[in-house]
Design an enzyme around this catalytic site. Structure first.
Site, short mmCIF file in Angstrom:
data_model
loop_
_atom_site.label_atom_id
_atom_site.label_comp_id
_atom_site.label_asym_id
_atom_site.label_seq_id
_atom_site.Cartn_x
_atom_site.Cartn_y
_atom_site.Cartn_z
N TYR A 151 -5.20 0.76 8.90
CA TYR A 151 -4.41 1.50 8.56
C TYR A 151 -3.62 1.91 10.46
CZ TYR A 151 -6.00 6.32 8.62
OH TYR A 151 -6.16 7.78 8.69
N TYR A 162 3.18 10.27 -0.07
CA TYR A 162 4.37 9.82 0.02
C TYR A 162 5.12 10.21 0.05
CZ TYR A 162 0.27 6.77 3.12
OH TYR A 162 -1.18 6.35 3.51
N GLN A 172 -10.38 2.59 3.95
CA GLN A 172 -9.34 2.05 4.63
C GLN A 172 -9.31 2.91 5.44
OE1 GLN A 172 -4.57 3.47 4.34
NE2 GLN A 172 -5.28 2.26 2.06
N ARG A 215 5.37 12.93 13.76
CA ARG A 215 5.05 12.24 15.31
C ARG A 215 5.06 12.80 16.47
NH1 ARG A 215 6.96 6.50 14.40
NH2 ARG A 215 9.02 7.68 14.00
N GLY A 230 3.34 -0.74 8.87
CA GLY A 230 5.19 -0.75 7.83
C GLY A 230 6.03 -0.44 8.08
N ALA A 231 7.35 -0.35 7.68
CA ALA A 231 8.46 -0.80 8.44
C ALA A 231 9.52 -0.27 7.52
CB ALA A 231 9.12 -2.53 8.06
N ASP A 277 0.81 -1.07 0.07
CA ASP A 277 0.14 -0.37 -0.03
C ASP A 277 0.77 1.27 -0.16
OD1 ASP A 277 -2.98 0.86 0.67
OD2 ASP A 277 -1.80 1.92 1.85
#
Length: 320
Positions: free
Chosen positions: A208, A61, A180, A234, A286-287, A56
């Site tokens: 997500y 992004y 989503q 964040r 995510g990673a 995804d």
């Protein structure tokens, strides 16, 4: 990994897929800070090696960079191609600040740009990233998505972050394959109306941030959060600051105890919890490095017990 049909589509997807938000890199409003592209490619390769069959991403992004990295990763990996899902509807200015646009001309331009970056003729799942308040523009946007599907530029079409009323408006124009939404132990809000609606309407759901953008991984300590760079969104998000932070870290410690019984990380438990909801088809994980992938993909095989669930339900934040 076992697969599950996504809504009304012919896509059968694994319980977890690779999320490409963070690998977009720095330089835009919701960036996660600097990112090494080679690390991103290795992480994608590892997720696919472990059985994930979808990725995804979104045009916004990294202001197109995430899609380019996904393309690079797939070009350097032999074997069958995974499904690639992307999104439109968030445009950006020269400073990387985003705004929502769902006009027909804008969506068409975004689609052409994404097809070019992904080097494909058709997107497996094309999604509106965020709704707009103007219902006329929202309907124009969804009508355009349906036209793109008829033209073969999108195999299936979905939405993200829509509420029930917005989905009903869209459904009156063309079927929605998937929603989503954000969904996690610290953000279970869609449990009340949105997920039950999707279950009734047979709309697939790909959630997500099941690990709350890394907060529930178990690796996000108070010290590490204090050292997040200023270009990581964040750093300034309420979830990562007091008074919410202390409460969230308490949730992590409870998940850590459950994870110890299953031989997995708190983040894997958090993902497994979202997958238990019958409305949820799959979760985006995510990673940023390949070594992070092993832990989160493991969530697909975790079987939480009734006692695990009862323990989760006694977490003060969750119970509230």
């Amino acid at each position: 990994m076992k697969t599950k049909q996504l809504g009304n589509s012919d896509l059968f997807i694994t319980p977890v897929g690779f999320g490409s938000w963070a690998i977009g890199g720095a330089g835009w409003q919701f960036a996660w800070g600097k990112q090494n592209d080679a690390d991103s490619v290795a992480a994608i390769h590892r997720a696919l090696e472990l059985g994930a069959n979808w990725i995804d991403t979104a045009a916004v992004y990294g202001l197109g960079h995430s899609e380019e990295v996904v393309t690079r990763a797939l070009a350097t990996r032999p074997g069958s191609r995974p499904y690639v899902f992307t999104k439109c509807g968030l445009r950006w200015d020269a400073q990387g600040q985003t705004h929502r646009v769902l006009t027909a001309a804008s969506i068409r331009q975004e689609c052409e740009d994404s097809l070019r970056r992904l080097k494909v003729d058709s997107v497996d799942l094309y999604q509106i990233h965020w709704p707009v308040e103007d219902t006329t523009e929202l309907e124009e946007g969804w009508s355009t998505m349906a036209q793109l599907q008829r033209e073969g530029k999108a195999r299936w079409i979905g939405v993200s972050n829509f509420n029930v009323e917005q989905m009903e408006r869209a459904q009156a124009i063309a079927p929605i394959t998937s929603l989503q939404p954000r969904y996690s132990l610290v953000h279970p809000e869609v449990d009340q109306e949105i997920l039950p609606f999707c279950l009734r309407e047979k709309i697939g759901t790909i959630v997500y941030s099941p690990m709350a953008s890394g907060l529930l991984t178990g690796a996000m300590t108070r010290e590490r959060i204090s050292k997040l760079p200023d270009n990581d969104w964040r750093k300034h998000d309420p979830d990562f600051n007091e008074p919410e932070l202390s409460t969230h870290l308490t949730v992590v410690e409870r998940l850590r105890l459950i994870g110890q019984r299953h031989g997995c990380s708190p983040g894997a438990v958090a993902i497994a919890w979202t997958l238990l909801n019958p409305a949820v088809t799959a979760a985006i994980v995510g990673a940023r490095k390949s070594e992070q992938v092993n832990e989160v993909v493991a969530a697909a095989a975790i079987h939480l017990t009734q006692s695990d669930l009862e323990e989760i339900e006694t977490i003060p934040e969750f119970a509230a």
